[in-house]
Design a protein around this motif. Structure first.
Motif, PDB file in Angstrom:
ATOM      1  N   LEU A 501       0.827  -1.198   0.000  1.00  0.00           N
ATOM      2  CA  LEU A 501       0.000   0.000   0.000  1.00  0.00           C
ATOM      3  C   LEU A 501       0.863   1.250   0.000  1.00  0.00           C
ATOM      4  O   LEU A 501       0.582   2.230  -0.722  1.00  0.00           O
ATOM      5  CB  LEU A 501      -0.919  -0.003   1.228  1.00  0.00           C
ATOM      6  N   VAL A 502       1.937   1.229   0.808  1.00  0.00           N
ATOM      7  CA  VAL A 502       2.835   2.381   0.879  1.00  0.00           C
ATOM      8  C   VAL A 502       3.460   2.643  -0.491  1.00  0.00           C
ATOM      9  O   VAL A 502       3.517   3.784  -0.958  1.00  0.00           O
ATOM     10  CB  VAL A 502       3.921   2.139   1.955  1.00  0.00           C
ATOM     11  N   SER A 503       3.889   1.589  -1.146  1.00  0.00           N
ATOM     12  CA  SER A 503       4.530   1.793  -2.439  1.00  0.00           C
ATOM     13  C   SER A 503       3.521   2.262  -3.471  1.00  0.00           C
ATOM     14  O   SER A 503       3.867   3.022  -4.388  1.00  0.00           O
ATOM     15  CB  SER A 503       5.238   0.522  -2.896  1.00  0.00           C
ATOM     16  N   ALA A 504       2.265   1.864  -3.346  1.00  0.00           N
ATOM     17  CA  ALA A 504       1.254   2.364  -4.283  1.00  0.00           C
ATOM     18  C   ALA A 504       1.064   3.861  -4.120  1.00  0.00           C
ATOM     19  O   ALA A 504       1.043   4.618  -5.106  1.00  0.00           O
ATOM     20  CB  ALA A 504      -0.064   1.626  -4.052  1.00  0.00           C
ATOM     21  N   PHE A 505       0.960   4.337  -2.871  1.00  0.00           N
ATOM     22  CA  PHE A 505       0.809   5.783  -2.645  1.00  0.00           C
ATOM     23  C   PHE A 505       2.066   6.528  -3.092  1.00  0.00           C
ATOM     24  O   PHE A 505       1.992   7.622  -3.665  1.00  0.00           O
ATOM     25  CB  PHE A 505       0.533   6.063  -1.161  1.00  0.00           C
TER      26      PHE A 505
ATOM     27  N   GLY B  26      -1.409  11.561   7.442  1.00  0.00           N
ATOM     28  CA  GLY B  26      -0.976  11.360   6.068  1.00  0.00           C
ATOM     29  C   GLY B  26      -1.544  12.398   5.127  1.00  0.00           C
ATOM     30  O   GLY B  26      -0.853  12.927   4.247  1.00  0.00           O
ATOM     31  N   LEU B  27      -2.808  12.734   5.315  1.00  0.00           N
ATOM     32  CA  LEU B  27      -3.433  13.732   4.445  1.00  0.00           C
ATOM     33  C   LEU B  27      -2.838  15.116   4.696  1.00  0.00           C
ATOM     34  O   LEU B  27      -2.645  15.899   3.751  1.00  0.00           O
ATOM     35  CB  LEU B  27      -4.949  13.737   4.654  1.00  0.00           C
ATOM     36  N   VAL B  28      -2.502  15.409   5.932  1.00  0.00           N
ATOM     37  CA  VAL B  28      -1.868  16.708   6.235  1.00  0.00           C
ATOM     38  C   VAL B  28      -0.521  16.816   5.524  1.00  0.00           C
ATOM     39  O   VAL B  28      -0.197  17.831   4.897  1.00  0.00           O
ATOM     40  CB  VAL B  28      -1.730  16.873   7.769  1.00  0.00           C
ATOM     41  N   ILE B  29       0.260  15.738   5.581  1.00  0.00           N
ATOM     42  CA  ILE B  29       1.577  15.784   4.930  1.00  0.00           C
ATOM     43  C   ILE B  29       1.425  15.813   3.414  1.00  0.00           C
ATOM     44  O   ILE B  29       2.210  16.454   2.702  1.00  0.00           O
ATOM     45  CB  ILE B  29       2.440  14.594   5.400  1.00  0.00           C
ATOM     46  N   ALA B  57       4.608  10.941   3.620  1.00  0.00           N
ATOM     47  CA  ALA B  57       3.160  10.943   3.371  1.00  0.00           C
ATOM     48  C   ALA B  57       2.669   9.578   2.931  1.00  0.00           C
ATOM     49  O   ALA B  57       1.616   9.103   3.376  1.00  0.00           O
ATOM     50  CB  ALA B  57       2.842  11.990   2.316  1.00  0.00           C
ATOM     51  N   SER B  58       3.442   8.933   2.050  1.00  0.00           N
ATOM     52  CA  SER B  58       2.954   7.643   1.560  1.00  0.00           C
ATOM     53  C   SER B  58       3.003   6.584   2.646  1.00  0.00           C
ATOM     54  O   SER B  58       2.143   5.702   2.689  1.00  0.00           O
ATOM     55  CB  SER B  58       3.733   7.195   0.322  1.00  0.00           C
ATOM     56  N   VAL B  59       3.979   6.669   3.558  1.00  0.00           N
ATOM     57  CA  VAL B  59       4.006   5.705   4.664  1.00  0.00           C
ATOM     58  C   VAL B  59       2.753   5.854   5.511  1.00  0.00           C
ATOM     59  O   VAL B  59       2.049   4.884   5.812  1.00  0.00           O
ATOM     60  CB  VAL B  59       5.282   5.885   5.511  1.00  0.00           C
ATOM     61  N   PHE B  60       2.445   7.098   5.883  1.00  0.00           N
ATOM     62  CA  PHE B  60       1.262   7.296   6.727  1.00  0.00           C
ATOM     63  C   PHE B  60      -0.032   6.926   6.007  1.00  0.00           C
ATOM     64  O   PHE B  60      -0.930   6.312   6.574  1.00  0.00           O
ATOM     65  CB  PHE B  60       1.198   8.750   7.215  1.00  0.00           C
ATOM     66  N   LEU B  61      -0.101   7.306   4.744  1.00  0.00           N
ATOM     67  CA  LEU B  61      -1.315   6.968   4.000  1.00  0.00           C
ATOM     68  C   LEU B  61      -1.440   5.460   3.811  1.00  0.00           C
ATOM     69  O   LEU B  61      -2.538   4.900   3.890  1.00  0.00           O
ATOM     70  CB  LEU B  61      -1.295   7.655   2.631  1.00  0.00           C
ATOM     71  N   GLY B  62      -0.303   4.795   3.562  1.00  0.00           N
ATOM     72  CA  GLY B  62      -0.339   3.348   3.369  1.00  0.00           C
ATOM     73  C   GLY B  62      -0.839   2.622   4.611  1.00  0.00           C
ATOM     74  O   GLY B  62      -1.756   1.802   4.557  1.00  0.00           O
TER      75      GLY B  62
END
Lengths: 525, 76
Positions: A501-505, B26-29, B57-62
């Motif tokens: 998921l992280v890599s997708a974002f 994540g959305l804030v970043i 950001a992608s770590v938090f969103l993931g």
């Protein structure tokens, strides 16, 4: 001349034509040679014998003509037995057969004595060939102590093949806890369960009729040993018994039919009897059940069960009148059933009951501390021969069922078998879906099943999940015992899913970066 | 036999709370990232800053979307 040999049933009819002689009164025609060989589970070549003789002495030569021909060799049940079989003798046998529901339960209490000179480590149980294929489970317990202080010790029961078994009887061997010395006796209790043994007769009934069934068995217990005294009791569900074969002494009192006591019966003696009685208990037969247990290390076990349920009793003929069914419920559709009960694990949540059309709302769930009960009804009542297909699914917390063994492997401890009560499953498939990254799966069960491995692709999977498939036929509620599936799993593999998921974002961010940085101007500024 | 029950590394009851918070952060970043993209000019942009923001950001969103999936019952 007759020749008896220790071998399966052989009948030979032979005739011959010999040359005419003045002393001969009638000529004999040559007939076909017949060989009737009854299939035996274990063909022992040394025991198959065909013996026939013909001796013709010419009258002229000896003054007398002796004709020996047409040797009809009928080899009968080998009563000579095997040397080990005659070391044991059953002093007292009592058999109680419960035919109140469509699953026939038989309890045998045997008092076995060793009349030989050497210790005997195991004994044999015999079953007629019609019962062997319907046998769902055989269990044996050794009883020690008296009256109030009885202790029960479970014993190993294994199916065995015997060389040259008479009459195709199937055998199981029970290993004693300690070898039985000469002159000693031991009391055993054997439980065996038969399915599909109640034959509806009449085979088709109308809505207002009651269901009558045949049960075929033997008044005398089939055993490889000599039985000195025995009694058999049949317990019927109601007092209506149309008929039962009378083998003296046999009598009926209320819901119980007693055959016996019989004294001194030879090994493998068998007197077939038929009991014709009324049985309106629900004949719930699940033709096929597929249970899928999906393990998620993030905290839950998801179980999905696909049922194909039928009514296995007398087939329904004529019309189905809903008015009669609802107004005269006690007479109309006496053998039909509508309510079913499933016993689910205690901390169950998210239970659903649906079929291909959609959700079925006729269900009640009661959760408890030791178990949960789901009472549900199919969309219509089930009469003989009618079918219903549905899916039941539920979720249980992971920590109740997934454990870590002392050698570092993880194992799932769950119950095998169908959660429905008093139901026979013709074909049960249990699929345990292990999380991605699991290796070396193996299953441990108290009885034999067919094992297989498959791959399933589910949410966020790259290589697929290993599925351990366990398949068993003829499953009864006594098979609801725990089983274990072992596998190795490194906890670091759990991060594969969030990493995806992280890599997708991250890919989305990099794409937007690239878009912002790319300069598509033709003219340079 | 040592029968140690295995549970999830994070308590299941916390999944909804965790998902809300990680997604919010994540959305804030993500917002910071896009504001930086919009307000900076080509000369002032620093790739290192952009990439760092994108990674965080992608770590938090993931993880936020993972906890959201778990909280809604899709046990992946």
């Amino acid at each position: 001349m007759r020749m008896a040999a220790k071998c399966p049933l052989l009948i030979i009819i032979n005739g011959l034509r010999v040359k005419e002689s003045p002393m001969l009164s009638q000529p004999f025609k040559l007939r076909k040679v017949f060989l009737l060989h009854v299939n035996s589970p274990a063909d022992d070549p040394s025991s198959v014998g065909i013996y026939f003789f013909r001796i013709a002495i010419s009258l002229d030569e000896m003054g007398a003509r002796i004709w020996i021909f047409s040797v009809v060799v009928a080899v009968f049940l080998s009563l000579s037995g095997f040397s080990s079989a005659q070391d044991l003798q059953i002093v007292n046998a009592e058999r109680r057969i419960d035919v109140s529901s469509h699953i026939v339960k038989a309890f045998l209490t045997l008092k076995v004595e060793n009349i030989g000179k050497s210790p005997v480590a195991e004994m044999l149980l015999a079953f007629p060939p019609t019962q062997i294929k319907n046998l769902a489970m055989v269990q044996a317990l050794a009883i020690t102590g008296k009256k109030k202080k009885k202790t029960y010790l479970p014993l190993d029961v294994k199916p065995t093949e015997l060389s040259g078994p008479p009459n195709d009887a199937g055998h199981f061997s029970i290993s004693f806890a300690s070898p039985l010395g000469p002159g000693e006796t031991v009391t055993l209790e054997v439980l065996y369960i038969l399915t599909h043994s109640l034959e509806p007769f009449p085979m088709e009934i109308a809505q207002s009729e009651s269901q009558l069934v045949y049960y075929r068995d033997s008044a005398v217990i089939l055993s490889p040993y000599h039985i000195k005294q025995q009694t058999t009791f049949f317990k019927t569900p109601s007092t209506r018994v149309e008929s039962f074969t009378s083998v003296e002494p046999a009598n009926r009192a209320g819901k119980e039919i007693k055959y016996g006591p019989y004294e001194d019966r030879a090994p493998y003696s068998y007197t077939p009897v038929i009991v014709h009685f009324e049985n309106n208990s629900p004949f719930a037969v699940v033709e096929e059940l597929v249970r899928e247990i999906e393990i998620s290390h993030w905290g839950s076990l998801q179980i999905t069960e696909n049922y194909k349920l039928t009514h296995g009793g007398a087939r329904h003929k004529g019309v189905f009148s809903r008015v009669d069914y609802q107004s005269k419920r006690s007479i109309s559709g006496a053998s039909s059933f509508i309510g079913l009960l499933a016993v689910l694990p205690p901390r169950v949540n998210s239970v659903y009951y649906r079929d291909e059309i959609g959700n079925i709302s006729t269900s009640h769930l009661r959760t408890g501390f030791r178990k949960s009960e789901l009472e549900f009804e199919p969309r219509y009542p089930l009469f003989g021969g009618w079918r219903a297909t549905f899916i039941i699914g539920y979720r249980v917390p992971l920590e109740d069922y997934l454990f870590e063994a002392s050698d570092g492997r993880r194992y799932l401890n769950f119950t095998f078998g169908c959660p429905l009560v008093e139901t026979v499953v013709n074909k049960l498939t249990v699929k345990v879906v292990l999380p991605e990254g699991s290796k070396d799966p193996s299953a441990v069960l108290p009885f034999t099943v067919n094992q297989d491995l498959q791959v399933k692709y589910s949410y966020l999977d790259i290589v697929g999940r290993t599925v351990v498939v366990l398949q068993k036929d003829n499953v009864v509620p006594t098979h609801n015992v725990p089983f274990q599936v072992y596998y190795t799993f490194k906890p670091i593999y759990m991060l594969a899913e969030p990493f995806m998921l992280v890599s997708a974002f991250f890919f989305v961010f990099v794409a937007s970066l690239a878009y912002v940085h790319i300069d598509l101007n033709i003219a340079k500024k | 036999m040592a029968a140690k029950p295995i549970a999830s590394p994070i308590p299941v009851a916390m999944y909804p709370t965790l998902s809300v918070f990680t997604l919010a952060i994540g959305l804030v970043i993500t917002a910071i990232f896009f504001i930086y993209e919009a307000t900076s000019s080509r000369k002032n942009r620093s790739l290192a800053k952009e990439l760092a923001t994108a990674v965080v950001a992608s770590v938090f969103l993931g993880f936020g979307s993972l906890f959201l999936l778990l909280a809604s019952g899709v046990y992946v």
